[in-house]
Design a protein around this motif. Structure first.
Motif, PDB file in Angstrom:
ATOM      1  N   LEU A  74      -6.625  -3.943 -10.590  1.00 21.08           N
ATOM      2  CA  LEU A  74      -6.824  -2.691  -9.872  1.00 21.08           C
ATOM      3  C   LEU A  74      -7.831  -2.851  -8.730  1.00 21.08           C
ATOM      4  O   LEU A  74      -7.673  -2.267  -7.654  1.00 21.08           O
ATOM      5  CB  LEU A  74      -7.308  -1.600 -10.835  1.00 21.08           C
ATOM      6  CG  LEU A  74      -6.304  -1.149 -11.904  1.00 21.08           C
ATOM      7  CD1 LEU A  74      -6.964  -0.194 -12.879  1.00 21.08           C
ATOM      8  CD2 LEU A  74      -5.087  -0.505 -11.268  1.00 21.08           C
ATOM      9  N   SER A  75      -8.866  -3.653  -8.963  1.00 22.32           N
ATOM     10  CA  SER A  75      -9.901  -3.819  -7.936  1.00 22.32           C
ATOM     11  C   SER A  75      -9.405  -4.643  -6.755  1.00 22.32           C
ATOM     12  O   SER A  75     -10.001  -4.591  -5.675  1.00 22.32           O
ATOM     13  CB  SER A  75     -11.139  -4.481  -8.539  1.00 22.32           C
ATOM     14  OG  SER A  75     -10.855  -5.807  -8.952  1.00 22.32           O
ATOM     15  N   ALA A  76      -8.321  -5.399  -6.926  1.00 20.75           N
ATOM     16  CA  ALA A  76      -7.790  -6.194  -5.817  1.00 20.75           C
ATOM     17  C   ALA A  76      -7.382  -5.302  -4.655  1.00 20.75           C
ATOM     18  O   ALA A  76      -7.575  -5.659  -3.484  1.00 20.75           O
ATOM     19  CB  ALA A  76      -6.598  -7.025  -6.300  1.00 20.75           C
ATOM     20  N   THR A  77      -6.819  -4.127  -4.951  1.00 25.38           N
ATOM     21  CA  THR A  77      -6.437  -3.205  -3.887  1.00 25.38           C
ATOM     22  C   THR A  77      -7.661  -2.705  -3.135  1.00 25.38           C
ATOM     23  O   THR A  77      -7.676  -2.667  -1.900  1.00 25.38           O
ATOM     24  CB  THR A  77      -5.666  -2.002  -4.463  1.00 25.38           C
ATOM     25  OG1 THR A  77      -4.597  -2.464  -5.285  1.00 25.38           O
ATOM     26  CG2 THR A  77      -5.108  -1.132  -3.347  1.00 25.38           C
ATOM     27  N   VAL A  78      -8.697  -2.329  -3.884  1.00 25.26           N
ATOM     28  CA  VAL A  78      -9.912  -1.807  -3.265  1.00 25.26           C
ATOM     29  C   VAL A  78     -10.584  -2.889  -2.417  1.00 25.26           C
ATOM     30  O   VAL A  78     -11.074  -2.627  -1.320  1.00 25.26           O
ATOM     31  CB  VAL A  78     -10.884  -1.280  -4.334  1.00 25.26           C
ATOM     32  CG1 VAL A  78     -12.147  -0.722  -3.680  1.00 25.26           C
ATOM     33  CG2 VAL A  78     -10.215  -0.205  -5.176  1.00 25.26           C
ATOM     34  N   LEU A  79     -10.595  -4.125  -2.919  1.00 26.52           N
ATOM     35  CA  LEU A  79     -11.166  -5.230  -2.147  1.00 26.52           C
ATOM     36  C   LEU A  79     -10.379  -5.439  -0.859  1.00 26.52           C
ATOM     37  O   LEU A  79     -10.960  -5.643   0.218  1.00 26.52           O
ATOM     38  CB  LEU A  79     -11.161  -6.513  -2.980  1.00 26.52           C
ATOM     39  CG  LEU A  79     -11.694  -7.776  -2.279  1.00 26.52           C
ATOM     40  CD1 LEU A  79     -13.152  -7.586  -1.880  1.00 26.52           C
ATOM     41  CD2 LEU A  79     -11.543  -8.998  -3.203  1.00 26.52           C
ATOM     42  N   GLY A  80      -9.056  -5.375  -0.946  1.00 22.83           N
ATOM     43  CA  GLY A  80      -8.227  -5.500   0.252  1.00 22.83           C
ATOM     44  C   GLY A  80      -8.495  -4.380   1.243  1.00 22.83           C
ATOM     45  O   GLY A  80      -8.539  -4.608   2.460  1.00 22.83           O
ATOM     46  N   MET A  81      -8.703  -3.173   0.748  1.00 19.68           N
ATOM     47  CA  MET A  81      -9.009  -2.043   1.626  1.00 19.68           C
ATOM     48  C   MET A  81     -10.323  -2.260   2.361  1.00 19.68           C
ATOM     49  O   MET A  81     -10.454  -1.937   3.546  1.00 19.68           O
ATOM     50  CB  MET A  81      -9.057  -0.751   0.806  1.00 19.68           C
ATOM     51  CG  MET A  81      -7.707  -0.302   0.271  1.00 19.68           C
ATOM     52  SD  MET A  81      -7.831   1.037  -0.950  1.00 19.68           S
ATOM     53  CE  MET A  81      -8.427   2.369   0.073  1.00 19.68           C
ATOM     54  N   LEU A  82     -11.309  -2.810   1.654  1.00 16.98           N
ATOM     55  CA  LEU A  82     -12.603  -3.085   2.279  1.00 16.98           C
ATOM     56  C   LEU A  82     -12.446  -4.101   3.404  1.00 16.98           C
ATOM     57  O   LEU A  82     -12.918  -3.885   4.529  1.00 16.98           O
ATOM     58  CB  LEU A  82     -13.582  -3.602   1.222  1.00 16.98           C
ATOM     59  CG  LEU A  82     -14.959  -4.044   1.716  1.00 16.98           C
ATOM     60  CD1 LEU A  82     -15.721  -2.862   2.299  1.00 16.98           C
ATOM     61  CD2 LEU A  82     -15.755  -4.689   0.582  1.00 16.98           C
ATOM     62  N   VAL A  83     -11.764  -5.207   3.113  1.00 15.83           N
ATOM     63  CA  VAL A  83     -11.554  -6.245   4.122  1.00 15.83           C
ATOM     64  C   VAL A  83     -10.703  -5.711   5.274  1.00 15.83           C
ATOM     65  O   VAL A  83     -10.976  -5.985   6.451  1.00 15.83           O
ATOM     66  CB  VAL A  83     -10.903  -7.492   3.488  1.00 15.83           C
ATOM     67  CG1 VAL A  83     -10.585  -8.540   4.556  1.00 15.83           C
ATOM     68  CG2 VAL A  83     -11.815  -8.088   2.424  1.00 15.83           C
ATOM     69  N   GLY A  84      -9.672  -4.936   4.945  1.00 14.03           N
ATOM     70  CA  GLY A  84      -8.797  -4.391   5.974  1.00 14.03           C
ATOM     71  C   GLY A  84      -9.516  -3.465   6.940  1.00 14.03           C
ATOM     72  O   GLY A  84      -9.223  -3.459   8.138  1.00 14.03           O
ATOM     73  N   SER A  85     -10.458  -2.669   6.427  1.00 17.45           N
ATOM     74  CA  SER A  85     -11.224  -1.779   7.303  1.00 17.45           C
ATOM     75  C   SER A  85     -11.987  -2.571   8.347  1.00 17.45           C
ATOM     76  O   SER A  85     -12.018  -2.213   9.530  1.00 17.45           O
ATOM     77  CB  SER A  85     -12.211  -0.940   6.474  1.00 17.45           C
ATOM     78  OG  SER A  85     -11.535  -0.066   5.605  1.00 17.45           O
ATOM     79  N   TYR A  86     -12.630  -3.662   7.913  1.00 17.78           N
ATOM     80  CA  TYR A  86     -13.388  -4.502   8.838  1.00 17.78           C
ATOM     81  C   TYR A  86     -12.457  -5.287   9.760  1.00 17.78           C
ATOM     82  O   TYR A  86     -12.640  -5.323  10.976  1.00 17.78           O
ATOM     83  CB  TYR A  86     -14.270  -5.479   8.053  1.00 17.78           C
ATOM     84  CG  TYR A  86     -15.365  -4.828   7.245  1.00 17.78           C
ATOM     85  CD1 TYR A  86     -16.147  -3.817   7.793  1.00 17.78           C
ATOM     86  CD2 TYR A  86     -15.624  -5.225   5.939  1.00 17.78           C
ATOM     87  CE1 TYR A  86     -17.161  -3.223   7.059  1.00 17.78           C
ATOM     88  CE2 TYR A  86     -16.637  -4.635   5.197  1.00 17.78           C
ATOM     89  CZ  TYR A  86     -17.404  -3.633   5.756  1.00 17.78           C
ATOM     90  OH  TYR A  86     -18.403  -3.053   5.030  1.00 17.78           O
ATOM     91  N   LEU A  87     -11.450  -5.916   9.176  1.00 16.73           N
ATOM     92  CA  LEU A  87     -10.590  -6.835   9.926  1.00 16.73           C
ATOM     93  C   LEU A  87      -9.774  -6.122  11.002  1.00 16.73           C
ATOM     94  O   LEU A  87      -9.764  -6.535  12.173  1.00 16.73           O
ATOM     95  CB  LEU A  87      -9.659  -7.567   8.963  1.00 16.73           C
ATOM     96  CG  LEU A  87      -8.620  -8.501   9.594  1.00 16.73           C
ATOM     97  CD1 LEU A  87      -9.316  -9.655  10.312  1.00 16.73           C
ATOM     98  CD2 LEU A  87      -7.658  -9.025   8.528  1.00 16.73           C
ATOM     99  N   PHE A  88      -9.086  -5.045  10.632  1.00 16.25           N
ATOM    100  CA  PHE A  88      -8.160  -4.426  11.584  1.00 16.25           C
ATOM    101  C   PHE A  88      -8.875  -3.619  12.652  1.00 16.25           C
ATOM    102  O   PHE A  88      -8.296  -3.366  13.719  1.00 16.25           O
ATOM    103  CB  PHE A  88      -7.123  -3.584  10.853  1.00 16.25           C
ATOM    104  CG  PHE A  88      -5.973  -4.396  10.341  1.00 16.25           C
ATOM    105  CD1 PHE A  88      -5.001  -4.862  11.209  1.00 16.25           C
ATOM    106  CD2 PHE A  88      -5.881  -4.727   9.005  1.00 16.25           C
ATOM    107  CE1 PHE A  88      -3.952  -5.638  10.757  1.00 16.25           C
ATOM    108  CE2 PHE A  88      -4.837  -5.505   8.536  1.00 16.25           C
ATOM    109  CZ  PHE A  88      -3.868  -5.966   9.412  1.00 16.25           C
ATOM    110  N   GLY A  89     -10.119  -3.214  12.402  1.00 16.51           N
ATOM    111  CA  GLY A  89     -10.880  -2.613  13.489  1.00 16.51           C
ATOM    112  C   GLY A  89     -11.095  -3.614  14.609  1.00 16.51           C
ATOM    113  O   GLY A  89     -10.867  -3.324  15.784  1.00 16.51           O
ATOM    114  N   ILE A  90     -11.507  -4.832  14.245  1.00 18.74           N
ATOM    115  CA  ILE A  90     -11.731  -5.893  15.236  1.00 18.74           C
ATOM    116  C   ILE A  90     -10.420  -6.322  15.876  1.00 18.74           C
ATOM    117  O   ILE A  90     -10.323  -6.466  17.103  1.00 18.74           O
ATOM    118  CB  ILE A  90     -12.420  -7.099  14.567  1.00 18.74           C
ATOM    119  CG1 ILE A  90     -13.820  -6.706  14.076  1.00 18.74           C
ATOM    120  CG2 ILE A  90     -12.510  -8.280  15.524  1.00 18.74           C
ATOM    121  CD1 ILE A  90     -14.498  -7.773  13.248  1.00 18.74           C
TER     122      ILE A  90
END
Length: 494
Positions: A74-90
């Motif tokens: 379950l936490s894999a999704t939340v971890l991906g969301m965290l990385v995605g917020s940083y990554l796709f902004g850049i």
């Protein structure tokens, strides 16, 4: 003429002309297409996220997973969301909104379908991480797209409406699980959730790059074409040709990484430091309490409030429906009364009602206080969202929004842990802690945040009150909050 390197402003008159042209447009079918496309994308994101939570017990039973192993999946999704917020902004600030616009929904669609074919917890965790990447990237990319396409008088309302679809998606996922789990199984639910998103991917392909981003990259002709498109093929303004800036030349991966790091560092430059700290703090405080309650709600109801399990699902359905109502209410008022007022009112209301909710023991009291709390909680969540993308210039907008959302995601990861540590000692203390988070967000917004409702993006770009051209805001921009009143979203739609 004033020029800023690294994809910054190229020509003051061109930027002014384009911004005024875009903000003068009546709401039309192209604006509606963008809002609807972003909103439906968020809806499928929320459906996938909620489906994973709802099918988790079935997955644990089929694979005989211990609670700890299920928690990692379950936490894999939340971890991906965290990385995605940083990554796709850049990524969006570097390669364009359209690239991020397509990539995020593609990730969610593809890997949601992959989830249906996973044969082990490890495979599922990997698939869920990539789904989370796409979900996390939606906030910075889509908020930048809407901010740069929509007129100022409708910008906050449009962003709020798109996030209304997030609550709607969670509600639809609960309905789908209720009536489809027995016949489709958990694998079938993932496929059903992923299939319609393919249509969203196709529609997003039809939407061009934002004209503000194109002009910031010196692509004047393309900016004219995109401006004409959003104006429903009206004549575009004649913009001064600025030429291609240096950063449009081919770059090595090392240069790209250096440029990305420079953009993040610039968030804490003297110009933007205060805005960045304020945006991060509001997101972190609010999402800490939002997800702290949301993720623990079923357990709090059954284990600590004595609600029978059979009544928990109907309770949550009503809870989510009231959240949708709160977001709709926010979308109607946020451009009239401003972001600060809406965050403050919602934060105060959610804080008070969280405490009242925690004091209830009977089902009737829990429903009354809980549903009122859900209304204010989700109203505030929609009000928080437009703040970050409106604080930065075009070259930093998605990065700023993404990293603010990342601060919120990080707080959301720690929220259920904090609740778990406190709840065994004092259930009442849990609700006071959650109330404190909402109060913190409301106080920071009211005292430190800059009001942005109704102001042109070109007049919001520098933290000292001037714009990205080093010019003081125009007098008419200062009066915009009181003079501009949002029209209904149905006005002049063709």
């Amino acid at each position: 003429m004033t020029a800023i390197s690294s994809g910054g402003v190229q020509d003051s008159s061109a930027i002014r002309q384009l911004g005024a042209y875009l903000d003068a447009q009546p709401f039309n079918r192209r604006h509606a297409l963008i809002v609807a496309t972003c909103g439906v994308g968020f809806m499928f994101d929320a459906m996938d996220f909620q489906i994973m939570a709802l099918v988790a017990p079935a997955i644990a039973k089929e694979w005989n997973l211990a609670p700890g192993a299920l928690g990692l999946v379950l936490s894999a999704t939340v971890l991906g969301m965290l990385v995605g917020s940083y990554l796709f902004g850049i990524v969006s600030d570097r390669f364009g909104r359209r690239f991020g616009f397509m990539a995020t929904i593609a990730l969610v669609t593809l890997f949601s379908a992959v989830c249906a074919f996973c044969a082990s917890p490890v495979q599922l965790a990997i698939a869920r991480f990539f789904v989370g990447l796409g979900i996390g990237g939606f906030t910075p990319v889509d908020s930048a797209v809407i901010s740069e396409f929509l007129p100022a008088r409708l910008r906050g309302r449009a962003i709020s409406i798109t996030f209304l679809f997030f609550s709607l998606g969670a509600f639809l996922a609960a309905l789908l699980a209720t009536f489809g789990m027995r016949d489709l199984g958990w694998r079938g639910l993932f496929m059903v959730g992923a299939a319609p998103a393919i249509l969203v991917l196709f529609v997003r392909w039809l939407i061009p790059e934002t004209p503000r981003f194109l002009l910031s990259r010196g692509r004047t002709d393309a900016a004219r074409q995109a401006a004409s498109w959003i104006a429903d093929n009206a004549s575009a303004p004649s913009l001064s040709d600025t030429g291609s800036p240096p950063d449009e030349q081919p770059a090595s991966s090392k240069n790209l990484l250096g440029a990305a790091l420079a953009e993040v560092v610039e968030l804490f430059s003297a110009t933007y430091r205060r805005r960045t700290i304020v945006a991060w703090a509001i997101w972190a405080f609010y999402l800490f309490s939002y997800f702290g309650m949301l993720l623990w709600l079923p357990t709090l109801l059954t284990k600590y409030k004595g609600v029978p399990p059979a009544q928990v699902f109907p309770f949550i359905m009503g809870f989510l429906a009231c959240g949708v109502a709160g977001r709709l209410f926010c979308s109607l008022l946020i451009d009239r009364f401003g972001r600060k007022a809406m965050v403050t009112i919602a934060g105060l209301g959610a804080a008070v009602l969280a405490v009242v909710f925690g004091m209830q023991d009977g089902l009737t009291g829990l429903i009354a206080a809980g549903y009122a709390y859900a209304f204010f909680q989700d109203m505030g969540a929609s009000a928080v969202t437009p703040l970050a993308p409106e604080q930065y210039p075009t070259r930093l907008r998605a990065t700023g929004a993404g990293w603010a959302a990342g601060a919120g995601r990080l707080a959301a990861i720690f929220a259920p842990i904090a609740v778990g540590l406190v709840v065994e000692t004092s259930v009442t203390a849990v609700f006071f802690i959650l109330a404190a988070g909402f109060l913190g967000a409301a106080a920071i917004a009211q005292i430190f945040a800059q009001e942005t409702a109704g102001l042109l993006l070109e007049d919001l770009e520098d933290g000292d009150g001037s714009n990205a051209l080093g010019e003081a805001p125009r007098p008419e921009a200062k009066r915009a909050v009181t003079q501009l009143r949002p029209r209904p979203l149905t006005d002049q739609t063709s």
